[in-house]
Design a protein around this motif. Structure first.
Motif: not given
Length: 357
Positions: A261-263, A285-286, A295-296, A321-323
């Protein structure tokens, strides 16, 4: 008890502007015995190694003082309001006394001090008056009981040396990075567990002492401190046992939905979602990787890279990092950390001393 002024004046007499009343072991002194010429000409006053319980108001009669030493008065617990009358005072040494955050006058921050040394006292906090000393270039509070560094430290924009070794500090505030001239930072012998990446903005930093803390990694941004020539790290877990736990917990289905949703900026309206989901979406969070727009929420990948320093030591630098697909922020091409193992080696002319043992 009054102290007659028969203390030893420094060699050369009053012309050199030095009055030395140290080691008299008395409680106060009588300025009536000092000539008006000496009161006017005095530039340095030594009252160390006495039994002063407070800075006597009579010491402030010497209106042209530039240097005052009241160290090693084991009972000294108060600095009187009159010290603010010393408008030309640049250096105040008050080591090894009984001073704490309640010992300073309210207007202490209005003084024109450039060097202040409160090491070896009983401060549990850095007094806010000290953070108002706009001309201060050197601040020493080593060997106290400090538990934190106030965000107001950023107000000391002239500061070049900050010595806070031997305290109980657990964290470095990011506001410390707003000191443009800070060159020497000593935080050894504390309880610090991490170094904020914002310190990369300390472009004047030449020496960073972090030995005997609880550091398990360094932020990779520390490599941006191009003028750093000495880094002291001995006695930290990152030296005696490297961090190798890189376990990655995959994000939950809730987080994956929130990330989508956010990305992708999918529109939603408050009346369409329960309040707990609305609150959750606000917690995004970005990703810290500038090459990633993701984001995560709760699940963030921790990467550790072991980097060569001076061609001899390998230290763990960490970033989040987020991923796993996120590229390292320090790399220009999309590739894994393993593929870029040697990219972060420090040039030979950088970091002349890395002290690990």
């Amino acid at each position: 008890m009054q102290m007659e002024v028969h203390g030893r004046a420094a060699a050369g007499g009053p012309a050199n502007g030095v009055l030395d009343f140290s080691r008299l072991s008395l409680n106060n002194f009588n300025v009536d015995s000092v000539s008006e010429e000496r009161k006017r000409d005095a530039r340095q006053l030594y009252l160390n190694y006495n039994q002063l319980t407070s800075l006597p108001a009579s010491a402030c009669i010497f209106s042209n003082l530039e240097f005052l030493d009241i160290s090693n008065n084991s009972a000294l617990s108060v600095i009187c309001e009159d010290i603010t009358r010393l408008g030309k005072l640049k250096t105040l040494l008050a080591k090894n006394n009984r001073l704490d955050e309640f010992s300073l006058p309210k207007e202490f921050g209005s003084m024109q001090l450039e060097v202040l040394n409160f090491s070896g006292n009983r401060f549990e906090e850095i007094p806010l008056q000290c953070t108002k000393l706009r001309r201060l270039q050197s601040l020493s509070l080593g060997g106290n009981r400090l538990k934190s560094i106030p965000a107001e430290i950023e107000n000391l924009t002239s500061l070049e040396l900050l010595y806070l070794g031997g305290n109980l500090i657990t964290a470095i505030p990011p506001e410390l990075a707003n000191l443009p001239y800070l060159s020497y930072l000593v935080l050894c012998d504390n309880r610090i567990q991490s170094v904020p990446p914002q310190l990369t903005r300390l472009h004047s930093m030449r020496s960073l002492s972090l030995h005997n803390n609880l550091l398990t990694y360094l932020p990779r941004e520390i490599l941006s401190l191009v003028h750093l020539h000495e880094l002291s790290l001995r006695g930290n877990p990152l030296v005696v046992r490297f961090v190798k736990d890189m376990t990655y917990d995959p994000p939950s289905l809730l987080e994956l939905a929130g990330r989508t949703i956010k990305s992708r900026n999918i529109p939603y309206f408050p009346h369409e979602l329960p309040s707990n989901l609305l609150h959750y979406l606000d917690l995004a969070s970005k990703c810290p990787n500038p090459k990633c727009a993701g984001v995560y929420f709760d699940s963030c990948v921790r990467h550790i890279k072991f980097v060569d320093f001076c061609g001899k030591y390998r230290l763990p630098l960490m970033h989040y990092l987020c991923s796993p697909e996120c590229t390292s922020p320090c790399n220009s091409n999309p590739q894994s950390d393993a593929d870029s193992e040697d990219e972060l080696s420090v040039p030979a002319d950088r970091l002349q001393r890395v002290l690990l043992g």
